[in-house]
Enzyme design. Structure first.
Site, PDB file in Angstrom:
ATOM      1  N   GLU A 174      -5.281  -8.503  -0.666  1.00 25.33           N
ATOM      2  CA  GLU A 174      -6.103  -8.354   0.538  1.00 25.33           C
ATOM      3  C   GLU A 174      -7.550  -8.124   0.129  1.00 25.33           C
ATOM      4  O   GLU A 174      -7.819  -7.362  -0.812  1.00 25.33           O
ATOM      5  CB  GLU A 174      -5.648  -7.160   1.392  1.00 25.33           C
ATOM      6  CG  GLU A 174      -4.278  -7.290   2.012  1.00 25.33           C
ATOM      7  CD  GLU A 174      -3.938  -6.071   2.884  1.00 25.33           C
ATOM      8  OE1 GLU A 174      -4.864  -5.290   3.227  1.00 25.33           O
ATOM      9  OE2 GLU A 174      -2.737  -5.895   3.190  1.00 25.33           O
ATOM     10  N   GLU A 207       0.790  -1.235   0.000  1.00 27.65           N
ATOM     11  CA  GLU A 207       0.000   0.000   0.000  1.00 27.65           C
ATOM     12  C   GLU A 207       0.823   1.287   0.000  1.00 27.65           C
ATOM     13  O   GLU A 207       0.720   2.111   0.931  1.00 27.65           O
ATOM     14  CB  GLU A 207      -0.990  -0.012   1.171  1.00 27.65           C
ATOM     15  CG  GLU A 207      -2.011  -1.146   1.045  1.00 27.65           C
ATOM     16  CD  GLU A 207      -3.118  -1.111   2.092  1.00 27.65           C
ATOM     17  OE1 GLU A 207      -2.975  -0.371   3.097  1.00 27.65           O
ATOM     18  OE2 GLU A 207      -4.113  -1.819   1.907  1.00 27.65           O
TER      19      GLU A 207
END
Length: 314
Positions: free
Chosen positions: A245, A129
């Site tokens: 995810e 991220e």
């Protein structure tokens, strides 16, 4: 194809990446046994290397922490599982990329060297991220440098890369894909955020979303549209796709969580994507650590090959 080997995965989140302000997962051999027995293919190991390395050159990683990661990697590989090791929660790199780039590259130099002789079932994921000052343009440049460091010692290891803006699917078009035959692209999927993160204490205002459900036709079509765009990008890039995810926080009602999880999983598989559920045993957990048992609606949502939403009430 490595992407097919990754198949169905789960994250051991809040273990090697723990921030210390929430529930933590103690990596245990029996947890790896549970994954293998249930039928998962892959373990994603988020690792907060930056909290266990020197702040100054040569930025050495703590040997004791390295051994903890070694144990997780070995436990997964020893059970025939694939394993993804990443750099997780390196927030300082996102805040001050110019300052922290040498340290980031030094971390990867150490990680890549240590695991260079490991099985090809071990994959590297460069950064979880990227965000903040690590904008798309800046991240594309950093990514290329980090990949070059990995390739010095691991010329053929599978490396997973994802876009800026916290691996948002919408940011994939801005990802500059290096010319490399051993890459998989990743993104994270938590849409709609007001459903998947309702009641999450780290999200400002998330308590206002409590009670939101999921599962009507419009909800399903939104997921279809989102993942179809991702798949189209992957085809254009000729790049395999891995949803690194996806998950819904425990404050959502279980029926909606199970329907959403099952639908995202099935749609990803229909489109040829591998995936890793977030996560094993803490606040999104598919496994109940106290009962030492799977939360059956989530286990079925992830692993049942029949109609993924059959029997789950709307």
């Amino acid at each position: 194809m490595v992407n097919a080997w990754l198949g169905r995965g789960i994250n051991f989140g809040n273990a090697l990446d723990a921030l210390g302000d929430g529930p933590e997962l103690a990596l245990d051999e029996r947890h790896f046994d549970e994954l293998a027995k249930a039928g998962f293919d892959t373990v994603r190991l988020p690792v907060r290397w930056s909290a266990h390395a020197e702040a100054l050159p040569p930025y050495s990683i703590d040997p004791a922490f390295f051994q903890r990661v070694d144990a997780g990697v070995g436990a997964a590989l020893g059970r025939g599982l694939q394993v993804v090791v990443n750099v997780h929660h390196y927030h300082e790199l996102c805040t001050a990329p110019d300052e922290h780039l040498p340290r980031f590259l030094a971390l990867w130099r150490q990680i890549a060297s240590r695991y260079a002789d490991h099985s090809g079932r071990l994959c590297f994921e460069l950064l979880n991220e990227p965000r903040g000052h690590l904008t798309a343009d800046r991240w594309n440049a950093v990514l290329a440098e980090a990949l070059a460091v990995v390739r010095d010692t691991n010329p053929e290891r599978t490396v997973i890369i994802g876009p800026a803006e916290m691996n948002s699917p919408d940011a994939l078009p801005a990802l500059a894909v290096p010319d490399d035959d051993h890459l998989i692209a990743t993104m994270h999927y938590y849409a709609p955020f007001e459903f998947t993160h309702q009641g999450a204490g780290w999200v400002p205002g998330a308590e206002r979303w409590l009670g939101r459900t999921w599962g009507d036709t419009a909800d399903e079509n939104a997921v279809r549209d989102d993942l179809a765009k991702v798949a189209a990008w992957g085809r254009k890039q000729r790049l395999p796709l891995f949803i690194g995810e996806f998950g819904a926080f425990s404050e959502a009602d279980m029926s909606s969580r199970a329907r959403w999880t099952a639908f995202v999983r099935a749609e990803a598989e229909r489109l040829g994507m591998s995936w890793a559920y977030w996560e094993f045993g803490t606040d999104f957990g598919a496994f109940d650590l106290e009962l030492a048992a799977w939360r059956e609606p989530l286990r079925q949502a992830l692993l049942d090959d029949r109609d993924p939403t059959a029997g789950i009430p709307r």
